[in-house]
Scaffold this active site. Structure first.
Site, mmCIF file in Angstrom:
data_model
loop_
_atom_site.group_PDB
_atom_site.id
_atom_site.type_symbol
_atom_site.label_atom_id
_atom_site.label_comp_id
_atom_site.label_asym_id
_atom_site.label_seq_id
_atom_site.Cartn_x
_atom_site.Cartn_y
_atom_site.Cartn_z
ATOM 1 C CB CYS A 32 76.998 -31.165 -16.022
ATOM 2 S SG CYS A 32 78.439 -30.183 -16.441
HETATM 3 C C1 RB5 Z 1 79.388 -35.838 -12.993
HETATM 4 O O1 RB5 Z 1 79.665 -36.353 -11.751
HETATM 5 C C2 RB5 Z 1 80.201 -34.596 -13.310
HETATM 6 O O2 RB5 Z 1 81.468 -34.958 -13.705
HETATM 7 C C3 RB5 Z 1 79.497 -33.814 -14.376
HETATM 8 O O3 RB5 Z 1 78.232 -33.444 -13.911
HETATM 9 C C4 RB5 Z 1 80.147 -32.512 -14.798
HETATM 10 O O4 RB5 Z 1 80.567 -31.762 -13.694
HETATM 11 C C5 RB5 Z 1 81.174 -32.589 -15.808
HETATM 12 O O5 RB5 Z 1 81.714 -31.562 -16.234
#
Ligand code: RB5
Length: 152
Positions: A66
């Site tokens: 993420c």
């Molecule tokens: C999404 O914008 C972001 O919050 C997600 O990818 C991640 O970093 C969450 O921990």
């Protein structure tokens, strides 16, 4: 090795890099999405998809990406039997498997570069749980915590 991989929009571009890298190394990669860049998608959905592939026995390990890697690791670790951790260095990536039997590696695409991500993934995939008594004992304690606090 059969490896499940998933990412939200934050990790979408790095996922493609890691998929290509693992495929070129001869691994069987199960891409659990996202299948397209959607700024409105949510990392828990991909944490679920990757975790289910592992818990169903369709994949041996998982990689979740993420933006920071934090949300993915929090979400994946909610699945009993998933031991997910955020690692941005090679030492943690192999020791996390050897000592802690980490089965899902989480990466933050907004934090780590492509080359380091590939190196970290290599160390994760190349490592095996040592089976040492002290590590098995600690893992049993982790599993006991998981069982004790499970509310079904
Ligand atoms: C999404 O914008 C972001 O919050 C997600 O990818 C991640 O970093 C969450 O921990």
């Amino acid at each position: 090795m059969k490896i499940a991989i998933g990412s939200d929009h934050g990790g979408f571009n790095l996922k493609a890099v890691v998929v290509r890298f693992l495929t070129e190394k001869g691994h069987e990669v199960l891409d659990a999405g996202a299948v397209r860049l959607d700024p409105a998608d949510d990392y828990p959905d991909f944490a679920r998809a990757v975790s289910e592939l592992i818990l169903n026995g369709e994949a041996e390990r998982g990689v979740l990406i993420c933006g920071s890697g934090v949300g993915a690791s929090i979400a994946a670790s909610k699945f009993p039997g998933i031991r997910a951790a955020l690692c941005h260095d090679s030492f943690s990536a192999h020791q996390g498997v050897e000592d802690d039997s980490m089965n899902v590696l989480c990466l933050g695409a907004r934090v780590i570069g492509e080359e380091l991500a590939k190196e970290v993934v290599s160390y994760f995939i190349g490592a095996c749980f040592s089976g040492a008594e002290r590590h098995s004992r600690r893992l049993s304690k982790v599993a006991a915590i998981e069982k004790e606090f499970q509310r079904v």
